[in-house]
Design a protein around this motif. Structure first.
Motif, PDB file in Angstrom:
ATOM      1  N   GLN A  26      -7.431   0.308  -0.258  1.00  0.00           N
ATOM      2  CA  GLN A  26      -7.569  -0.923   0.527  1.00  0.00           C
ATOM      3  C   GLN A  26      -8.685  -0.776   1.561  1.00  0.00           C
ATOM      4  OE1 GLN A  26      -3.941  -2.178   2.348  1.00  0.00           O
ATOM      5  NE2 GLN A  26      -4.868  -3.952   3.318  1.00  0.00           N
ATOM      6  N   ASP A  59      -6.071  -1.631  -5.032  1.00  0.00           N
ATOM      7  CA  ASP A  59      -5.443  -2.134  -3.808  1.00  0.00           C
ATOM      8  C   ASP A  59      -6.374  -3.165  -3.176  1.00  0.00           C
ATOM      9  OD1 ASP A  59      -3.922  -2.573  -1.587  1.00  0.00           O
ATOM     10  OD2 ASP A  59      -3.604  -0.456  -1.117  1.00  0.00           O
ATOM     11  N   GLU A  60      -6.029  -4.425  -3.324  1.00  0.00           N
ATOM     12  CA  GLU A  60      -6.802  -5.549  -2.801  1.00  0.00           C
ATOM     13  C   GLU A  60      -8.269  -5.478  -3.211  1.00  0.00           C
ATOM     14  OE1 GLU A  60      -5.902  -6.748   1.109  1.00  0.00           O
ATOM     15  OE2 GLU A  60      -3.779  -6.300   0.902  1.00  0.00           O
ATOM     16  N   THR A  69       0.831  -1.200   0.000  1.00  0.00           N
ATOM     17  CA  THR A  69       0.000   0.000   0.000  1.00  0.00           C
ATOM     18  C   THR A  69       0.868   1.254   0.000  1.00  0.00           C
ATOM     19  OG1 THR A  69      -1.759  -1.172   1.139  1.00  0.00           O
ATOM     20  CG2 THR A  69      -1.820   1.219   1.247  1.00  0.00           C
TER      21      THR A  69
HETATM   22 MG   LIG Z   1      -1.972  -2.714   2.160  1.00  0.00          MG
END
Ligand SMILES: [Mg+2]
Ligand SMILES: Nc1ncnc2c1ncn2[C@@H]1O[C@H](COP(=O)(O)OP(=O)(O)OP(=O)(O)O)[C@@H](O)[C@H]1O
Lengths: 293, 270, 347
Positions: B85, B177-178, B43
């Motif tokens: 995220q 992000d994810e 991140t």
């Molecule tokens: Mg992360």
């Protein structure tokens, strides 16, 4: 020579006020560190303390030392009451809402005081020694002198309390990391209440001292605004910062007031505030806030 | 030429070295993954690419241009879009307004015409509305929720709205992000399909962080592995999966077979 | 919920009023505003003018604080800048009133942008305190820049002239202030249908992600300050014309708190909230005065308690709304409306 003496006299008077700023600032920081609440009503709490003393000493004609004790207790109770009734239900809300709640509280307190004692200025019963004080050739007004001494003593006591007393340690632990404090078995709500109560007592004490210097009127609450400047300049979460900033601002105000004229007192403080906010928003000793995404 | 390139990026927070001379790249039109254990710095890497974190050393290149000195909004305007995220939708707005906000960088309406909602403001609003409806809302199948406040949506849908907002920017490089963290199997499959379709239909380069190795194996062309802020491996998914150092990074210490299975995202692995 | 008519096009869906019902209500509102002066007496017209001025200022503050999340306690001081500019132009140039009003709003905008600069460095509570500082500094200027402001003596302003008639009384002034108010409120409502309004809300909700999504924070924060102080300056200019005299105490910090209370009570971040809050907060003191008048046969010196009671009620409203109804009157209004929409079918 005369100029120098005058400068020293002005500076010492400023230090007297600075002591009160520092004292009230400690009350503010206490609340902020423990509960993360910016308490804009600190000036009003201080004013209520002064009026309680007035009511007890002048109204009920209690001896001055008893009136002081009761007024301190009253200030503590007020702090407890505010925390319990208004601040606790607001916990976890947006900090700006909590901040505005304290503006509302301030307004309620001013209204109450004016309702009971009217808005007319009053004189507080004398309780500080009033013989003029000479340090060599330098003359110091007795009220600022004694209030500085008392403020310094009270602050000293509190610093020791924070360090060694169980409640003080719990306070510091909570301020550092609330989750960890919980895990260690500290009763966090109780710490919140404690912080507000102690702050209420300190504010009441500062109110009585200030009242005996500046006279008593609801306008005393405006003192809170300068205290706000003090804590921001010092750093919201730093006791040493607030002590230093309190003294510094008391001094600067006194110089500005004497050499430039009374109307410049606040102008200079607030201009200083804007500069600090632009250059070093977290204050002299505060911790900068870190944001994450 | 690589579409997005990160060269020797180093980033520290006080004593924590989050990134150490990290170099990665994302090929034009490809789907590139960054994987790594928790706290590896994935991140942080995204934040540095976005311009939110200021790295101590290294550079970021977009389309062969050094964008290291630019502020986040400039980078967004150049076509760098992302999701977060921890979902970062604007909770006071509806789904539609959140998505429209994505179009901010592509619109020009000034204050005066906005106040009166005169010609240019009105035309532009209607144009982006139409475009968003057609290209984003229909595409991601979220037409039934467009008027809802985002805070009331289930997690999976919120993630989808974030993707929608990023697409509304019409990005060149899309960073996710994810994107499937915390989703159930069905939602994951939907999201994987959307990402593949985005690549097909939108002509973008995708760079994603993902923990779900099954998904990485399925849809990515290229993988970079980050551990303790360092790139420890890079290559095709299958190569990376077999790399002993990667296995060790994920394992710390322990039984290699379970881990191999976990990296493959097979059943029973958490 | 009522079943909406099928939307003809996105244009219709993006309109300010989306259904015929909404248009009808808006029409009824405008007609009642136009008929009001023929029904109300001077006292109620006076209140209507005062409410309109407060609506303008509260709406401006709502854009800044309610929508952009930048708490300001300087709104009254910016009103003061507008008022003093109007007063100065009125005494020194004799320019037409609308020129003065625009110039006042413009000067307030400049002041607002300057004192908004701290918002680029600090936010939230720090910013609120910076605006308190701004308000003290402006107050200082009003008091001490004697050659322009005449210090504590204050300034007098002649009523605005329209084609030879002076708009001196509330029944005439109404026709100036209400249209301006309607236009400015509509302007604010429009703003939040566009990218600028969305950027403001995004900054309020999550400023750093807004920045990563392409919103240049300094530009939009200052723009929000500019708009808010433009509204304040306009309100202040109208205030000066309406009361005909201003002095440094006309725009105290308390008035900024009053405006903040208005948007809290009305509902932050909704246009309706600014309107309802300004109405409510302007009428509350009047209601209290009425109540105190009723009490006067029973309590001696009843009028003395009016001011403290007002201060107290003021604080109670702020605290009460924040504790129990944080979305304000606008939310209550929505609930009432929902209730009637569902009415025959509710369970
Ligand atoms: Mg992360
Ligand atoms: N703003 C910050 N301040 C201080 N430390 C930070 C900050 N942001 C990240 N870190 C630290 O940098 C390291 C990498 O964090 P990062 O969030 O990038 O990891 P990640 O790979 O995304 O992990 P995860 O898989 O859990 O999301 C961690 O040690 C983290 O604590």
């Amino acid at each position: 020579m005369q100029g120098l003496i005058e400068f020293i006299e002005i500076s010492l008077t400023g230090l007297g006020m600075g002591g009160l700023y520092a004292l009230t600032g400690v009350a503010f920081v206490l609340i902020y560190k423990a509960t993360r609440v910016i308490n804009l009503a600190i000036g009003e709490m201080l004013m209520v303390g002064a009026y309680l003393f007035f009511g007890l000493a002048a109204g009920l004609a209690l001896p001055w030392w008893l009136a002081i004790l009761f007024a301190l207790a009253g200030g503590g109770l007020l702090g407890l009451l505010l925390e319990r009734a208004v601040i606790r239900p607001m916990l976890g809300e947006n900090p700006i809402s909590v901040f505005m709640v304290t503006i509302g509280l301030g307004s309620i307190l001013v209204g109450l005081v004016e309702l009971i004692w009217t808005a007319d200025p009053r004189r507080l019963p004398q309780f500080l020694p009033d013989e003029p004080i000479f340090l060599g050739p330098v003359f110091v007004f007795p009220e600022p002198f004694w209030s500085f001494v008392i403020a310094a003593a009270v602050i000293g006591v509190f610093v020791l309390l924070f360090r060694y007393w169980r409640g003080g340690v719990a306070l510091r632990a909570t301020a550092l990391d609330q989750g960890a404090a919980y895990a260690m078995g500290i009763n966090v709500p109780r710490v919140y209440a404690l912080a507000w109560m102690l702050a209420g007592m300190i504010a009441a004490g500062a109110g009585m001292l200030l009242g005996s210097i500046a006279g008593l009127s609801p306008a005393l609450a405006l003192f809170g605004l300068t205290v706000l400047v003090v804590v921001i300049v010092g750093g919201l979460d730093s006791v040493p910062g607030v002590l230093l900033a309190g003294i510094l601002i008391g001094w600067i105000e006194s110089l500005a007031g004497s050499y430039l004229g009374g109307e410049y007192e606040h102008l200079v403080t607030f201009a200083l505030l804007l500069v600090v906010l632009l250059v070093r928003p977290w204050g002299l000793f505060g911790t900068p806030e870190v944001e994450r995404l | 030429m690589q579409h997005l390139e990160v060269r020797e990026l180093s980033l520290a927070f006080g004593g924590v070295q989050a990134l150490r001379k990290v170099s990665i790249d994302a090929a034009r039109g490809g789907i590139t993954a960054v994987i790594g254990p928790n706290g590896a710095g994935k991140t942080s890497l995204f934040n540095a690419i976005s311009g939110f974190y200021r790295p101590q050393a290294g550079s970021v290149w977009l389309d062969g241009e050094d964008i290291s000195a630019l502020k986040p909004p400039r980078r967004a305007a150049l076509g760098l879009a992302r999701t977060f995220q921890n979902i970062a939708l604007f909770r006071g707005m509806t789904v539609l307004d959140n998505i429209k906000l994505g179009a901010h960088v592509r619109t020009r309406t000034g204050l005066l015409s906005a106040l009166w909602y005169l010609g240019p403001a009105r035309n532009e609003e209607i144009r982006i509305r139409e475009e968003i409806e057609r290209r984003v809302i229909d595409f991601l199948e979220i037409d039934h929720i467009r008027r809802q406040p985002v805070a009331s949506l289930p997690y999976g849908l919120q993630k989808r709205v974030e993707l929608a907002r990023a697409l509304a920017m019409q990005p060149k490089v899309l960073m996710l992000d994810e994107p499937v963290a915390g989703m159930n199997r069905e939602e994951k499959e939907d999201m994987a399909r959307f990402i593949l379709d985005v690549r097909e239909q939108w002509d973008v380069t995708v760079l994603m962080v993902e923990h779900d190795m099954g998904m990485v194996m399925d849809i990515c062309d290229h993988v970079h592995v980050l551990n303790f802020g360092e790139v420890i491996a890079a290559g095709k998914p299958a190569e990376v999966q077999a790399d002993p150092e990667v296995i060790r990074a994920y394992l710390g210490a322990g039984d290699a077979e379970t881990l191999r299975r976990r990296i493959r995202g097979e059943a029973g692995a958490a | 919920m009522r079943i909406g008519s099928p939307k003809q096009s996105y244009a219709a869906d993006e309109a300010l009023f989306r259904t015929p019902t909404q248009w009808t209500w808006f029409g009824i509102l405008l007609v009642s505003l136009a008929l009001y002066p023929f029904m109300a007496d001077q006292y109620w017209l006076y209140l209507a003018c005062l409410i309109s001025i407060n609506i303008i200022s509260a709406t401006g503050l709502n854009i800044l604080t309610g929508y952009t999340g930048q708490v300001s306690l300087g709104q009254a001081a910016f009103m003061g800048v507008g008022a003093y500019t109007v007063a100065w132009l009125d005494t020194h140039t004799g320019a037409p009133f609308f020129v003065n009003l625009l110039a006042g709003a413009g000067m307030a905008t400049v002041a607002g942008v300057i004192f908004g600069l701290p918002s680029l460095r600090v936010k939230g509570l720090y910013l609120a305190i910076a605006t308190i500082a701004a308000s003290f500094i402006l107050q200082f200027v009003f008091i001490n820049w004697e050659s322009v402001t005449r210090g504590m003596r204050g300034m007098n302003i002649d009523p605005p002239q329209v084609m030879g008639t002076a708009l001196a009384d509330p029944d005439q002034f109404y026709w100036l202030v209400v249209p301006i108010m309607v236009v400015m409120v509509l302007g604010a409502a429009n703003l939040f249908r566009t990218r600028i309004g969305r950027a403001f809300i995004a900054i309020r909700d999550r400023d750093i992600s807004a920045s990563v999504l392409g919103i240049h924070l300094p530009t939009y924060k200052l723009m929000s300050f500019a708009i808010a102080s433009f509204y304040a300056g306009m309100a202040g200019g109208l205030w000066a014309y309406f009361f005909g005299a201003i002095n440094p105490e006309s725009f105290p910090l308390l008035m900024s708190i009053f405006l903040l209370a208005a948007i809290i009570v009305g509902g932050m971040g909704t246009i309706l909230g600014g309107i309802l809050g300004a109405i409510f907060m302007t009428l509350t003191p009047e209601a209290l005065r009425y109540g105190v008048d009723l009490l006067s046969p029973f309590i001696e010196d009843a009028s003395v308690i009016l001011s403290p009671v007002r201060t107290m009620v003021f604080g109670l409203l702020i605290v009460g709304f924040l504790l129990f109804e944080p979305h304000g009157l606008a939310e209550i209004w929505r609930r009432v409306r929902r209730f009637f929409h569902l009415w025959p079918f509710r369970n």
